[in-house]
Motif scaffolding. Structure first.
Motif, PDB file in Angstrom:
ATOM      1  N   CYS A 230       8.270  -8.592 -11.544  1.00  0.00           N
ATOM      2  CA  CYS A 230       9.015  -9.343 -12.545  1.00  0.00           C
ATOM      3  C   CYS A 230       8.424 -10.740 -12.634  1.00  0.00           C
ATOM      4  O   CYS A 230       7.768 -11.208 -11.698  1.00  0.00           O
ATOM      5  CB  CYS A 230      10.497  -9.447 -12.173  1.00  0.00           C
ATOM      6  SG  CYS A 230      11.338  -7.860 -12.017  1.00  0.00           S
ATOM      7  N   GLN A 231       8.661 -11.396 -13.760  1.00  0.00           N
ATOM      8  CA  GLN A 231       8.188 -12.776 -13.874  1.00  0.00           C
ATOM      9  C   GLN A 231       9.140 -13.598 -14.730  1.00  0.00           C
ATOM     10  O   GLN A 231       9.845 -13.077 -15.594  1.00  0.00           O
ATOM     11  CB  GLN A 231       6.774 -12.848 -14.444  1.00  0.00           C
ATOM     12  CG  GLN A 231       6.654 -12.579 -15.923  1.00  0.00           C
ATOM     13  CD  GLN A 231       5.246 -12.829 -16.442  1.00  0.00           C
ATOM     14  OE1 GLN A 231       4.255 -12.632 -15.748  1.00  0.00           O
ATOM     15  NE2 GLN A 231       5.149 -13.275 -17.691  1.00  0.00           N
TER      16      GLN A 231
ATOM     17  N   ILE B 222       7.436 -12.279  -9.004  1.00  0.00           N
ATOM     18  CA  ILE B 222       8.111 -11.764  -7.810  1.00  0.00           C
ATOM     19  C   ILE B 222       8.183 -10.237  -7.899  1.00  0.00           C
ATOM     20  O   ILE B 222       7.947  -9.661  -8.956  1.00  0.00           O
ATOM     21  CB  ILE B 222       9.536 -12.342  -7.656  1.00  0.00           C
ATOM     22  CG1 ILE B 222      10.360 -12.108  -8.941  1.00  0.00           C
ATOM     23  CG2 ILE B 222       9.475 -13.816  -7.297  1.00  0.00           C
ATOM     24  CD1 ILE B 222      11.789 -12.598  -8.851  1.00  0.00           C
ATOM     25  N   ASP B 223       8.534  -9.600  -6.793  1.00  0.00           N
ATOM     26  CA  ASP B 223       8.680  -8.152  -6.837  1.00  0.00           C
ATOM     27  C   ASP B 223      10.129  -7.790  -7.169  1.00  0.00           C
ATOM     28  O   ASP B 223      10.988  -8.654  -7.324  1.00  0.00           O
ATOM     29  CB  ASP B 223       8.181  -7.494  -5.548  1.00  0.00           C
ATOM     30  CG  ASP B 223       8.991  -7.883  -4.313  1.00  0.00           C
ATOM     31  OD1 ASP B 223      10.189  -8.190  -4.430  1.00  0.00           O
ATOM     32  OD2 ASP B 223       8.414  -7.878  -3.199  1.00  0.00           O
ATOM     33  N   ILE B 224      10.408  -6.492  -7.262  1.00  0.00           N
ATOM     34  CA  ILE B 224      11.721  -6.026  -7.705  1.00  0.00           C
ATOM     35  C   ILE B 224      12.828  -6.426  -6.736  1.00  0.00           C
ATOM     36  O   ILE B 224      13.898  -6.882  -7.147  1.00  0.00           O
ATOM     37  CB  ILE B 224      11.718  -4.492  -7.900  1.00  0.00           C
ATOM     38  CG1 ILE B 224      10.670  -4.078  -8.939  1.00  0.00           C
ATOM     39  CG2 ILE B 224      13.101  -4.005  -8.300  1.00  0.00           C
ATOM     40  CD1 ILE B 224      10.953  -4.524 -10.344  1.00  0.00           C
ATOM     41  N   GLU B 225      12.584  -6.265  -5.449  1.00  0.00           N
ATOM     42  CA  GLU B 225      13.595  -6.634  -4.451  1.00  0.00           C
ATOM     43  C   GLU B 225      13.944  -8.114  -4.555  1.00  0.00           C
ATOM     44  O   GLU B 225      15.125  -8.496  -4.520  1.00  0.00           O
ATOM     45  CB  GLU B 225      13.091  -6.315  -3.043  1.00  0.00           C
ATOM     46  CG  GLU B 225      14.062  -6.699  -1.940  1.00  0.00           C
ATOM     47  CD  GLU B 225      13.480  -6.554  -0.546  1.00  0.00           C
ATOM     48  OE1 GLU B 225      14.171  -6.920   0.413  1.00  0.00           O
ATOM     49  OE2 GLU B 225      12.333  -6.077  -0.419  1.00  0.00           O
TER      50      GLU B 225
ATOM     51  N   PRO C 261       6.202   0.981 -18.149  1.00  0.00           N
ATOM     52  CA  PRO C 261       5.608   1.228 -16.831  1.00  0.00           C
ATOM     53  C   PRO C 261       4.244   0.578 -16.630  1.00  0.00           C
ATOM     54  O   PRO C 261       3.789   0.437 -15.504  1.00  0.00           O
ATOM     55  CB  PRO C 261       5.488   2.753 -16.790  1.00  0.00           C
ATOM     56  CG  PRO C 261       5.344   3.145 -18.224  1.00  0.00           C
ATOM     57  CD  PRO C 261       6.170   2.168 -19.012  1.00  0.00           C
ATOM     58  N   TRP C 262       3.579   0.201 -17.710  1.00  0.00           N
ATOM     59  CA  TRP C 262       2.190  -0.252 -17.563  1.00  0.00           C
ATOM     60  C   TRP C 262       2.017  -1.754 -17.787  1.00  0.00           C
ATOM     61  O   TRP C 262       0.942  -2.281 -17.612  1.00  0.00           O
ATOM     62  CB  TRP C 262       1.285   0.508 -18.537  1.00  0.00           C
ATOM     63  CG  TRP C 262       1.673   0.321 -19.985  1.00  0.00           C
ATOM     64  CD1 TRP C 262       1.235  -0.652 -20.836  1.00  0.00           C
ATOM     65  CD2 TRP C 262       2.602   1.099 -20.730  1.00  0.00           C
ATOM     66  NE1 TRP C 262       1.830  -0.531 -22.071  1.00  0.00           N
ATOM     67  CE2 TRP C 262       2.661   0.550 -22.032  1.00  0.00           C
ATOM     68  CE3 TRP C 262       3.383   2.220 -20.438  1.00  0.00           C
ATOM     69  CZ2 TRP C 262       3.497   1.078 -23.023  1.00  0.00           C
ATOM     70  CZ3 TRP C 262       4.199   2.744 -21.429  1.00  0.00           C
ATOM     71  CH2 TRP C 262       4.238   2.180 -22.698  1.00  0.00           C
ATOM     72  N   LYS C 263       3.078  -2.449 -18.195  1.00  0.00           N
ATOM     73  CA  LYS C 263       2.952  -3.890 -18.374  1.00  0.00           C
ATOM     74  C   LYS C 263       4.328  -4.541 -18.404  1.00  0.00           C
ATOM     75  O   LYS C 263       5.347  -3.849 -18.503  1.00  0.00           O
ATOM     76  CB  LYS C 263       2.205  -4.213 -19.670  1.00  0.00           C
ATOM     77  CG  LYS C 263       2.989  -3.878 -20.936  1.00  0.00           C
ATOM     78  CD  LYS C 263       2.243  -4.365 -22.174  1.00  0.00           C
ATOM     79  CE  LYS C 263       3.080  -4.125 -23.440  1.00  0.00           C
ATOM     80  NZ  LYS C 263       2.414  -4.665 -24.637  1.00  0.00           N
ATOM     81  N   LEU C 264       4.346  -5.852 -18.296  1.00  0.00           N
ATOM     82  CA  LEU C 264       5.589  -6.595 -18.437  1.00  0.00           C
ATOM     83  C   LEU C 264       6.040  -6.512 -19.890  1.00  0.00           C
ATOM     84  O   LEU C 264       5.303  -6.899 -20.801  1.00  0.00           O
ATOM     85  CB  LEU C 264       5.383  -8.059 -18.029  1.00  0.00           C
ATOM     86  CG  LEU C 264       5.218  -8.297 -16.532  1.00  0.00           C
ATOM     87  CD1 LEU C 264       4.517  -9.620 -16.288  1.00  0.00           C
ATOM     88  CD2 LEU C 264       6.573  -8.274 -15.834  1.00  0.00           C
TER      89      LEU C 264
END
Length: 286
Positions: free
Chosen positions: A45-46, A56-59, A262-265
């Motif tokens: 995520c951004q 950052i990551d999902i968690e 699934p392949w990009k923000l």
């Protein structure tokens, strides 16, 4: 010839070190960098604020949304989230850890022995975040005082200037996840979880509070009535942060919508059907 356990362990460590060196060299030769941030092909995520981008990551995103959202429940200004997130970055990298220095645990590495609560209580992120904000609110002039200094006044760390290095990232996340800056938080998700409308309702109510939002279940998902456009954006971008966990296929608010790719923000798109002061959450079909 048989090797002893100690010899085999040494050989394994040497092989791992060599493999790591080769991997790093390959990254360098390909023109890529290894910064410790989530990679370009991972779920991530951004948040953007002016020219600064935080990845950052999902968690981490799920925890950041909770921390920022609780400022709305407690009627705190967005700056409170910046302070809390800078602290969480330093203490746990915004992860709910069940270990730490001495008896420190949780997102803010609070210590049961220092009166922050029991282990079970501190491991509850809503409890630990509430305790952080309660202590922060007792710091004189926290609304205007230096972010690092407020964090230090709460945590009393052995490294009193350590929170300062996280201020830019914390501000970007806080601005997005409190709704201060609309349509700037997005995620890339490889695989959505099972649809969990009841669990998402519980998350929303515990995080944003019943005074600021009202959640209604519909056949296709949830309708969240909010007290203001800013709260609507906080809830909407918080839903994006939790899309993977609760199986969220679409979020709509303020004439904008977001859907995971699934392949990009995936960016927020214009959507004339998206309501004002409401958030619509649609779940996967299971």
């Amino acid at each position: 010839m048989k090797h002893s356990t100690q010899t085999r362990t040494h050989l394994l460590k040497k092989l791992l070190a060599t493999a790591t060196s080769v991997a790093v060299a390959a990254l360098v030769l390909s023109g890529c960098s290894w910064s410790g941030e989530p990679s370009g092909i991972s779920e991530r995520c951004q948040a953007k604020l002016s020219s600064h981008t935080t990845v950052i990551d999902i968690e981490q995103a799920e925890n950041a949304a909770l921390i920022a959202g609780m400022t709305i429940k407690r009627s705190l200004v967005p700056r409170a989230a910046s302070i809390a997130l800078a602290t969480a970055y330093q203490e746990s990298k915004i992860r709910n850890l069940d270990y730490g220095h001495s008896d420190s645990i949780g997102i803010f590495q609070q210590r049961p022995s220092q009166g922050w609560g029991t282990i079970e209580e501190i491991m509850d992120p809503w409890y630990s975040t509430t305790q952080f904000y309660k202590t922060m609110e007792r710091v004189k002039k926290w609304e205007t005082k230096d972010i690092n200094d407020v964090a230090q006044a709460v945590q009393r760390s052995a490294f009193p200037q350590a929170y300062r290095q996280h201020e830019s990232n914390a501000r970007a996340l806080a601005s997005a996840l409190t709704g201060e800056t609309p349509a700037v938080f997005s995620c890339s998700i490889q695989l959505l979880g099972n649809p969990e409308p009841k669990a998402m309702t519980d998350f929303l109510t515990k995080t944003y509070g019943k005074k600021e939002i009202t959640v209604t279940s519909t056949r296709g998902g949830l309708v969240i009535d909010t007290s203001s456009p800013r709260v609507a954006w906080a809830v909407a971008q918080g839903a994006v942060a939790n899309a993977k966990r609760y199986g969220i296929a679409k979020v709509q608010t303020q004439q904008h919508s977001w859907q995971p790719l699934p392949w990009k923000l995936s960016d927020w798109e214009d959507d004339e059907n998206a309501p004002t002061n409401q958030v619509l959450i649609t779940f996967t079909t299971g």
